[in-house]
Design an enzyme around this catalytic site. Structure first.
Site, PDB file in Angstrom:
ATOM      1  N   THR A  10      -0.371 -17.717   5.303  1.00 47.19           N
ATOM      2  CA  THR A  10      -0.689 -17.005   4.057  1.00 47.19           C
ATOM      3  C   THR A  10      -1.285 -15.621   4.334  1.00 47.19           C
ATOM      4  O   THR A  10      -0.819 -14.613   3.784  1.00 47.19           O
ATOM      5  CB  THR A  10      -1.690 -17.840   3.222  1.00 47.19           C
ATOM      6  OG1 THR A  10      -1.174 -19.151   3.099  1.00 47.19           O
ATOM      7  CG2 THR A  10      -1.912 -17.232   1.860  1.00 47.19           C
ATOM      8  N   LYS A  98     -12.972 -17.140  10.482  1.00 50.70           N
ATOM      9  CA  LYS A  98     -14.440 -17.318  10.570  1.00 50.70           C
ATOM     10  C   LYS A  98     -14.833 -18.305  11.664  1.00 50.70           C
ATOM     11  O   LYS A  98     -15.896 -18.167  12.270  1.00 50.70           O
ATOM     12  CB  LYS A  98     -15.032 -17.740   9.232  1.00 50.70           C
ATOM     13  CG  LYS A  98     -14.516 -19.061   8.725  1.00 50.70           C
ATOM     14  CD  LYS A  98     -14.790 -19.240   7.270  1.00 50.70           C
ATOM     15  CE  LYS A  98     -13.798 -20.193   6.645  1.00 50.70           C
ATOM     16  NZ  LYS A  98     -12.453 -19.672   6.436  1.00 50.70           N
ATOM     17  N   VAL A 125     -15.778 -13.259   6.134  1.00 51.25           N
ATOM     18  CA  VAL A 125     -16.789 -13.650   5.131  1.00 51.25           C
ATOM     19  C   VAL A 125     -16.444 -12.989   3.808  1.00 51.25           C
ATOM     20  O   VAL A 125     -16.226 -11.775   3.758  1.00 51.25           O
ATOM     21  CB  VAL A 125     -18.211 -13.187   5.552  1.00 51.25           C
ATOM     22  CG1 VAL A 125     -19.240 -13.623   4.506  1.00 51.25           C
ATOM     23  CG2 VAL A 125     -18.580 -13.724   6.916  1.00 51.25           C
ATOM     24  N   ILE A 129     -14.136  -9.233  -0.238  1.00 55.91           N
ATOM     25  CA  ILE A 129     -15.399  -8.516  -0.533  1.00 55.91           C
ATOM     26  C   ILE A 129     -15.874  -7.797   0.729  1.00 55.91           C
ATOM     27  O   ILE A 129     -16.027  -8.426   1.779  1.00 55.91           O
ATOM     28  CB  ILE A 129     -16.494  -9.511  -0.992  1.00 55.91           C
ATOM     29  CG1 ILE A 129     -16.048 -10.263  -2.244  1.00 55.91           C
ATOM     30  CG2 ILE A 129     -17.807  -8.787  -1.231  1.00 55.91           C
ATOM     31  CD1 ILE A 129     -17.005 -11.365  -2.665  1.00 55.91           C
ATOM     32  N   GLY A 180      -4.281 -26.774  -6.316  1.00 53.25           N
ATOM     33  CA  GLY A 180      -4.150 -26.076  -5.029  1.00 53.25           C
ATOM     34  C   GLY A 180      -5.397 -25.311  -4.624  1.00 53.25           C
ATOM     35  O   GLY A 180      -5.383 -24.549  -3.660  1.00 53.25           O
ATOM     36  N   GLU A 183      -8.224 -28.440  -0.549  1.00 52.51           N
ATOM     37  CA  GLU A 183      -7.308 -29.036   0.429  1.00 52.51           C
ATOM     38  C   GLU A 183      -7.230 -30.544   0.209  1.00 52.51           C
ATOM     39  O   GLU A 183      -8.133 -31.141  -0.390  1.00 52.51           O
ATOM     40  CB  GLU A 183      -7.862 -28.816   1.843  1.00 52.51           C
ATOM     41  CG  GLU A 183      -8.260 -27.402   2.164  1.00 52.51           C
ATOM     42  CD  GLU A 183      -7.177 -26.646   2.891  1.00 52.51           C
ATOM     43  OE1 GLU A 183      -6.216 -27.281   3.348  1.00 52.51           O
ATOM     44  OE2 GLU A 183      -7.308 -25.418   2.996  1.00 52.51           O
ATOM     45  N   ASP A 194     -17.640 -24.603   5.598  1.00 53.15           N
ATOM     46  CA  ASP A 194     -17.046 -23.264   5.445  1.00 53.15           C
ATOM     47  C   ASP A 194     -18.155 -22.257   5.108  1.00 53.15           C
ATOM     48  O   ASP A 194     -18.238 -21.180   5.715  1.00 53.15           O
ATOM     49  CB  ASP A 194     -15.982 -23.325   4.336  1.00 53.15           C
ATOM     50  CG  ASP A 194     -15.366 -21.978   4.046  1.00 53.15           C
ATOM     51  OD1 ASP A 194     -14.470 -21.561   4.799  1.00 53.15           O
ATOM     52  OD2 ASP A 194     -15.788 -21.322   3.065  1.00 53.15           O
ATOM     53  N   LYS A 198     -19.811 -18.948   7.389  1.00 53.90           N
ATOM     54  CA  LYS A 198     -19.965 -17.596   6.839  1.00 53.90           C
ATOM     55  C   LYS A 198     -21.443 -17.177   6.863  1.00 53.90           C
ATOM     56  O   LYS A 198     -21.772 -16.023   7.155  1.00 53.90           O
ATOM     57  CB  LYS A 198     -19.403 -17.550   5.416  1.00 53.90           C
ATOM     58  CG  LYS A 198     -17.878 -17.746   5.391  1.00 53.90           C
ATOM     59  CD  LYS A 198     -17.367 -18.062   4.006  1.00 53.90           C
ATOM     60  CE  LYS A 198     -15.848 -18.216   3.999  1.00 53.90           C
ATOM     61  NZ  LYS A 198     -15.330 -18.808   2.752  1.00 53.90           N
TER      62      LYS A 198
HETATM   63  N1  HSE Z   1     -11.568 -22.572   1.319  1.00 48.47           N
HETATM   64  C1  HSE Z   1     -12.231 -21.297   1.334  1.00 48.47           C
HETATM   65  C2  HSE Z   1     -12.763 -21.028  -0.061  1.00 48.47           C
HETATM   66  C3  HSE Z   1     -11.267 -20.230   1.773  1.00 48.47           C
HETATM   67  O1  HSE Z   1     -12.543 -21.854  -0.960  1.00 48.47           O
HETATM   68  O2  HSE Z   1     -13.443 -20.034  -0.292  1.00 48.47           O
HETATM   69  C4  HSE Z   1     -11.907 -18.975   2.268  1.00 48.47           C
HETATM   70  O3  HSE Z   1     -12.701 -19.191   3.387  1.00 48.47           O
END
Ligand code: HSE
Length: 414
Positions: A10, A98, A125, A129, A180, A183, A194, A198
């Protein structure tokens, strides 16, 4: 500048698209064309509809014409080995990954320095932005007191929907998966990892030292319920998954937790898949960056901004990043919060105990009761250190025989 993209998912295909759509603008802005020479896709069979596609990394590594490599493969291996090899050849490297920046950032920054090229990671991160370069340049003259952000679109979508629809976590997660936004295996998002990666990158940017996301106290949003949101509504507050970094004198604090936040917090109105990052400087005060923290083109846009920076600084190491010295993060128990607590029963016969364990002498006891319920009520405690709070919860439960069903850390209205 001739460029190679490693990883054609992507983000990688988004970078190719931004380079194609904006090629004239880029040429005008940086004074030379940015030309995509290779796209590396290491899957065994690669589609034949793109004459730039290759599946042999050594072609990129050994092509002296390629001055810049974009890494959008994800994961740590072989991304680390590929980026390291390119930096050692003096090729600038740009990544959106990341996991790579969190695990190997300091090492790759040192290698870039040794070879007078740059390792940039703006897109790692906050997606589109511009937070990394903003911290490096625009806050350079500030003592950064705090960086707190909503940095995961998936969890923010889920929490926003729970608030707006009065829905529970499970059904909202399923909806996010159907659309979508989440995941099939959602753990990395909903368990906070995640956001903690960051947060680790922002902590390293703020402190100038290396840290590991594994050392950051992290909680996700699985335990947040629609009942919590009903209480939050009564209090005029919302619940957000926040990653936070704070500096007090020479000590650094960091955590990822769901928090109840008041309307006065600029992060209150960051809803849906959007991200927001609130930065507090000692002279500047509070500012907030807001935008799309994920998605093909927003993330690709951040990658392209790094490509431009690399062209503009093609003969010098720019020094965005941190050292290889390990930072010590203060233990979670030494953070202080006010806590939203849900207590078993009614408050009528335990007011003295609630005061003893959760309120200061002169604070007013204000129980929140939903729909005349008698099985539980809620309360906002006064500010206390986390270690003391956890001890007090145990002591309160032992003394009264009442359970604290759930607690959420809060920021009180300021
Ligand atoms: N799965 C992450 C989010 C993607 O929902 O922000 C970007 O790191």
């Amino acid at each position: 500048m001739k460029v190679a993209i490693m990883g054609y998912g992507t983000i990688g295909s988004g970078v190719a698209e931004v380079l194609r759509v904006n090629q004239e603008i880029l040429k005008k802005k940086i004074g030379e064309p940015v030309e995509l020479k290779y796209v590396l896709d290491i899957r065994e069979s690669i589609p034949e509809d793109n004459d730039k596609l290759i599946n042999d990394f050594s072609i990129i590594e050994n092509d002296d014409e390629v001055g810049l490599v974009v890494e959008t493969m994800g994961g740590i291996h072989p991304a680390y080995e590929f980026v390291k090899a390119c930096l050692e050849k003096g090729k600038h490297c740009v990544t959106s990954n990341k996991a790579l920046v969190d695990a190997c950032g300091s090492k790759l920054i040192s290698i870039a320095k040794a070879h007078n090229c740059n390792f940039y990671f703006e897109a790692s991160v906050g997606g589109g932005i511009p937070v990394i370069r903003t911290i490096h340049h625009n806050y350079a003259g500030e003592n950064l007191i705090e960086i707190t952000g909503i940095m995961n679109g998936t969890t923010n979508f889920i929490l926003t929907n729970m608030r707006e629809k009065g829905a529970d976590f499970g059904e909202t997660l399923e909806e996010a998966q159907r659309l979508g936004y989440a995941e099939r295996d959602p753990s990395s998002d909903i368990d906070g990892f995640d956001t903690s990666r960051k947060t680790a990158i922002l902590l390293s940017m703020a402190s100038g030292n290396r840290c590991r996301h594994e050392d950051i106290y992290t909680e996700g949003i699985r335990d947040i319920s629609k009942l919590d949101f009903s209480y939050a509504h009564e209090l005029g507050m919302s619940i957000k998954l926040l990653g936070s970094v704070q500096q007090v004198e020479d000590k650094y604090f960091a955590y990822v937790v769901p928090m109840m936040i008041p309307k006065s917090d600029p992060l209150f109105s960051v809803d849906g898949v959007f991200n927001g990052i609130r930065i507090v400087g000692n002279c500047l005060g509070t500012t907030m960056l807001y935008g799309m923290g994920a998605g093909k083109l927003p993330t690709a846009s951040a990658v392209v901004s790094d490509i431009i920076a690399a062209v503009r600084h093609k003969n010098e190491f720019q020094g965005i990043g941190w050292s290889e010295n390990m930072l010590e993060i203060e233990p979670m128990g030494s953070n202080a919060f006010s806590y939203f607590i849900r207590v078993e029963g009614t408050s009528s016969d335990i007011e003295a105990d609630l005061r003893e364990y959760f309120l200061n002498e002169d604070s007013e006891l204000k129980p929140i009761v939903l729909d005349n319920r008698t099985d539980e009520f809620a309360l906002l405690t006064d500010v206390m250190f986390e270690d003391d709070f956890l001890d007090n919860v145990k002591a309160f439960e032992a003394k009264t025989g009442r359970r604290i069903f759930h607690f959420i850390r809060t920021e009180k209205e300021t």
